[in-house]
Design a protein around this motif. Structure first.
Motif, PDB file in Angstrom:
ATOM      1  N   GLN A 234      37.051  -1.847   1.389  1.00 53.74           N
ATOM      2  CA  GLN A 234      36.882  -1.091   2.626  1.00 53.74           C
ATOM      3  C   GLN A 234      36.558  -2.053   3.767  1.00 53.74           C
ATOM      4  O   GLN A 234      35.720  -2.950   3.631  1.00 53.74           O
ATOM      5  N   THR A 235      37.244  -1.843   4.896  1.00 53.04           N
ATOM      6  CA  THR A 235      36.993  -2.629   6.096  1.00 53.04           C
ATOM      7  C   THR A 235      36.769  -1.688   7.264  1.00 53.04           C
ATOM      8  O   THR A 235      37.157  -0.508   7.218  1.00 53.04           O
ATOM      9  N   MET A 236      36.135  -2.197   8.331  1.00 55.97           N
ATOM     10  CA  MET A 236      35.751  -1.365   9.466  1.00 55.97           C
ATOM     11  C   MET A 236      35.970  -2.090  10.788  1.00 55.97           C
ATOM     12  O   MET A 236      35.012  -2.500  11.447  1.00 55.97           O
ATOM     13  N   PRO A 237      37.218  -2.301  11.196  1.00 53.87           N
ATOM     14  CA  PRO A 237      37.422  -2.936  12.503  1.00 53.87           C
ATOM     15  C   PRO A 237      36.700  -2.156  13.602  1.00 53.87           C
ATOM     16  O   PRO A 237      36.687  -0.918  13.553  1.00 53.87           O
ATOM     17  N   PRO A 238      36.049  -2.816  14.561  1.00 53.66           N
ATOM     18  CA  PRO A 238      36.118  -4.241  14.883  1.00 53.66           C
ATOM     19  C   PRO A 238      35.082  -5.116  14.162  1.00 53.66           C
ATOM     20  O   PRO A 238      34.962  -6.288  14.482  1.00 53.66           O
ATOM     21  N   VAL A 239      34.328  -4.549  13.228  1.00 48.95           N
ATOM     22  CA  VAL A 239      33.337  -5.338  12.491  1.00 48.95           C
ATOM     23  C   VAL A 239      34.047  -6.153  11.415  1.00 48.95           C
ATOM     24  O   VAL A 239      34.813  -5.602  10.615  1.00 48.95           O
ATOM     25  N   ALA A 240      33.836  -7.451  11.401  1.00 51.17           N
ATOM     26  CA  ALA A 240      34.483  -8.329  10.417  1.00 51.17           C
ATOM     27  C   ALA A 240      33.688  -8.313   9.112  1.00 51.17           C
ATOM     28  O   ALA A 240      33.174  -9.330   8.647  1.00 51.17           O
ATOM     29  N   ARG A 241      33.614  -7.136   8.528  1.00 50.53           N
ATOM     30  CA  ARG A 241      32.827  -6.966   7.306  1.00 50.53           C
ATOM     31  C   ARG A 241      33.723  -6.347   6.250  1.00 50.53           C
ATOM     32  O   ARG A 241      34.522  -5.454   6.539  1.00 50.53           O
ATOM     33  N   VAL A 242      33.598  -6.796   5.015  1.00 54.62           N
ATOM     34  CA  VAL A 242      34.435  -6.316   3.924  1.00 54.62           C
ATOM     35  C   VAL A 242      33.545  -5.859   2.776  1.00 54.62           C
ATOM     36  O   VAL A 242      32.628  -6.573   2.366  1.00 54.62           O
ATOM     37  N   TYR A 243      33.818  -4.650   2.277  1.00 57.55           N
ATOM     38  CA  TYR A 243      33.125  -4.142   1.086  1.00 57.55           C
ATOM     39  C   TYR A 243      34.118  -4.260  -0.072  1.00 57.55           C
ATOM     40  O   TYR A 243      35.117  -3.537  -0.140  1.00 57.55           O
ATOM     41  N   GLU A 244      33.849  -5.217  -0.953  1.00 56.38           N
ATOM     42  CA  GLU A 244      34.759  -5.556  -2.035  1.00 56.38           C
ATOM     43  C   GLU A 244      34.360  -4.832  -3.315  1.00 56.38           C
ATOM     44  O   GLU A 244      33.254  -5.011  -3.824  1.00 56.38           O
ATOM     45  N   GLY A 245      35.255  -3.995  -3.837  1.00 59.90           N
ATOM     46  CA  GLY A 245      35.046  -3.356  -5.120  1.00 59.90           C
ATOM     47  C   GLY A 245      34.469  -1.962  -5.007  1.00 59.90           C
ATOM     48  O   GLY A 245      33.783  -1.603  -4.046  1.00 59.90           O
ATOM     49  N   ARG A 246      34.747  -1.152  -6.034  1.00 60.63           N
ATOM     50  CA  ARG A 246      34.300   0.237  -6.070  1.00 60.63           C
ATOM     51  C   ARG A 246      32.779   0.356  -5.951  1.00 60.63           C
ATOM     52  O   ARG A 246      32.259   1.197  -5.213  1.00 60.63           O
ATOM     53  N   THR A 247      32.052  -0.496  -6.627  1.00 59.61           N
ATOM     54  CA  THR A 247      30.589  -0.409  -6.609  1.00 59.61           C
ATOM     55  C   THR A 247      30.041  -0.621  -5.207  1.00 59.61           C
ATOM     56  O   THR A 247      29.160   0.118  -4.750  1.00 59.61           O
ATOM     57  N   ALA A 248      30.542  -1.623  -4.504  1.00 56.15           N
ATOM     58  CA  ALA A 248      30.063  -1.901  -3.146  1.00 56.15           C
ATOM     59  C   ALA A 248      30.362  -0.743  -2.202  1.00 56.15           C
ATOM     60  O   ALA A 248      29.538  -0.389  -1.353  1.00 56.15           O
ATOM     61  N   ILE A 249      31.529  -0.120  -2.354  1.00 54.09           N
ATOM     62  CA  ILE A 249      31.900   1.007  -1.492  1.00 54.09           C
ATOM     63  C   ILE A 249      30.995   2.206  -1.770  1.00 54.09           C
ATOM     64  O   ILE A 249      30.492   2.856  -0.851  1.00 54.09           O
ATOM     65  N   LEU A 250      30.775   2.506  -3.040  1.00 54.92           N
ATOM     66  CA  LEU A 250      29.923   3.649  -3.390  1.00 54.92           C
ATOM     67  C   LEU A 250      28.479   3.413  -2.951  1.00 54.92           C
ATOM     68  O   LEU A 250      27.789   4.353  -2.529  1.00 54.92           O
ATOM     69  N   ASP A 251      28.011   2.189  -3.027  1.00 49.91           N
ATOM     70  CA  ASP A 251      26.662   1.880  -2.540  1.00 49.91           C
ATOM     71  C   ASP A 251      26.553   2.119  -1.038  1.00 49.91           C
ATOM     72  O   ASP A 251      25.491   2.505  -0.536  1.00 49.91           O
ATOM     73  N   LEU A 252      27.646   1.896  -0.329  1.00 48.54           N
ATOM     74  CA  LEU A 252      27.676   2.158   1.111  1.00 48.54           C
ATOM     75  C   LEU A 252      27.656   3.650   1.396  1.00 48.54           C
ATOM     76  O   LEU A 252      26.961   4.106   2.315  1.00 48.54           O
ATOM     77  N   TRP A 253      28.391   4.431   0.614  1.00 45.84           N
ATOM     78  CA  TRP A 253      28.523   5.865   0.879  1.00 45.84           C
ATOM     79  C   TRP A 253      27.330   6.690   0.398  1.00 45.84           C
ATOM     80  O   TRP A 253      26.998   7.711   1.004  1.00 45.84           O
ATOM     81  N   ARG A 254      26.719   6.272  -0.700  1.00 48.63           N
ATOM     82  CA  ARG A 254      25.727   7.119  -1.366  1.00 48.63           C
ATOM     83  C   ARG A 254      24.634   7.626  -0.428  1.00 48.63           C
ATOM     84  O   ARG A 254      24.371   8.839  -0.385  1.00 48.63           O
ATOM     85  N   PRO A 255      23.980   6.793   0.360  1.00 52.80           N
ATOM     86  CA  PRO A 255      22.886   7.305   1.194  1.00 52.80           C
ATOM     87  C   PRO A 255      23.321   8.233   2.324  1.00 52.80           C
ATOM     88  O   PRO A 255      22.501   9.021   2.806  1.00 52.80           O
TER      89      PRO A 255
END
Length: 326
Positions: A234-255
């Motif tokens: 998952q990426t979020m332009p214009p922020v140069a940040r990358v969430y690599e892998g299912r676990t990282a994405i779910l950790d972002l969404w959970r809260p």
């Protein structure tokens, strides 16, 4: 991968009653090419907002330079020549930094990337020439190489026409195209060659989008886990940040979906942008009466699973004809 958009030039003018009528006729015929010229500018600069401004500047310059069109049959290549130079002037100016950021994703590195609404895509523009992965990859090319690649490989312009557009030699065009293709391969996803020249999301992709929307609205992390590839990104332009892998994405969404700090009740609207499935996400906070747009998720689907999510802010919604509230 050549677009089958509008081809050929406009019919030759008849004998006009006066110069004013000739100018008005040229302006009207040029206006009919606005859609494809806007797509051309978008490919050149990667931003829908900037492309809107640049296509307007193209038509203004065309009006001012109308005396230089000596063959009405060549209106289309003449307009592309002007549009390309408008974009090159923009890319060479100080209006916005076009240096890519440092990240592990071509999309994340292009901070100015914006989606393009499918409702404004005319003709049979293939996904492989408008999808976000392609748009991000070509932004890594120097502007003139980018122009050569688009004119030759996307629009199918002959080498001599491309050379005339850029005011360089045919040899220079061939050299630039070779270098551009090599760079492009580095920045495109590995399996992109398997995607095919679709002009809209497939039934399988639409089904995956519906699953994604339903799971998001229900805050169903179990279903979202099943829907995401293990190596999803998952990426979020214009922020140069990358969430690599299912676990990282779910950790972002959970809260934001569950627990005491969750944002609220979610609703989503299915759309398509850049020939890709997408969801516009709205949230109604506790005590509020309206759902308010928070972002748009553009999905890349592989084998029925979400391989990549590109998330844009709600400021792009007016271009999609969507309301900021539900």
């Amino acid at each position: 991968m050549t677009d089958d958009t509008m081809t050929g030039g406009a019919p030759a003018d008849g004998a006009p009653a006066d110069r004013a009528n000739t100018a008005e006729d040229l302006s009207a015929r040029a206006e009919r090419h606005r859609g494809e010229l806007r797509v051309h500018c978008y490919r050149m600069v990667g931003s829908y907002t900037d492309a809107e401004d640049l296509v307007q500047e193209t038509l203004i310059r065309a009006w001012r330079k109308r005396e230089s069109l000596d063959d009405p049959e060549r209106l289309r290549p003449w307009l592309y020549r002007i549009a390309t130079r408008v974009c090159l002037d923009f890319l060479g100016g100080p209006a916005r930094s076009r240096e890519v950021a440092t990240a592990t994703s071509a999309i994340a590195e292009v901070r100015w990337l914006e989606p393009y609404p499918d409702s404004l895509l005319e003709g049979t523009i293939a996904r492989e020439t408008i999808e976000l992965a392609y748009l991000a990859a070509i932004q890594h090319l120097p502007p003139r190489q980018r122009a050569v690649l688009i004119l030759r490989d996307v629009l199918g312009f002959p080498a001599d026409e491309t050379a005339r557009t850029l005011e360089v030699s045919v040899a220079a065009v061939k050299s630039a195209l070779q270098r551009a293709r090599a760079t492009l391969r580095v920045h495109l996803p590995p399996r992109r060659a398997d995607w095919g020249p679709a002009t809209e999301p497939s039934a399988a992709e639409r089904a995956a989008l519906r699953r994604y929307v339903t799971a998001s609205q229900n805050a169903d992390l179990t279903e979202l886990t099943a829907l995401l590839r293990e190596d999803a990104r998952q990426t979020m332009p214009p922020v140069a940040r990358v969430y690599e892998g299912r676990t990282a994405i779910l950790d972002l969404w959970r809260p934001v979906l569950q627990g005491p700090d969750r944002w609220g009740e979610w609703r989503s609207v299915e759309v398509t942008v850049n020939r890709q499935p997408a969801a516009v996400n709205y949230v109604r906070e506790p005590g509020d009466t309206e759902y308010r747009a928070v972002n748009i998720d553009v999905l890349r689907i592989e084998d029925g699973l979400v391989a990549e999510i590109t998330t844009f802010g709600p400021e792009v919604l007016p271009a999609l004809g969507l309301s900021p509230t539900l």
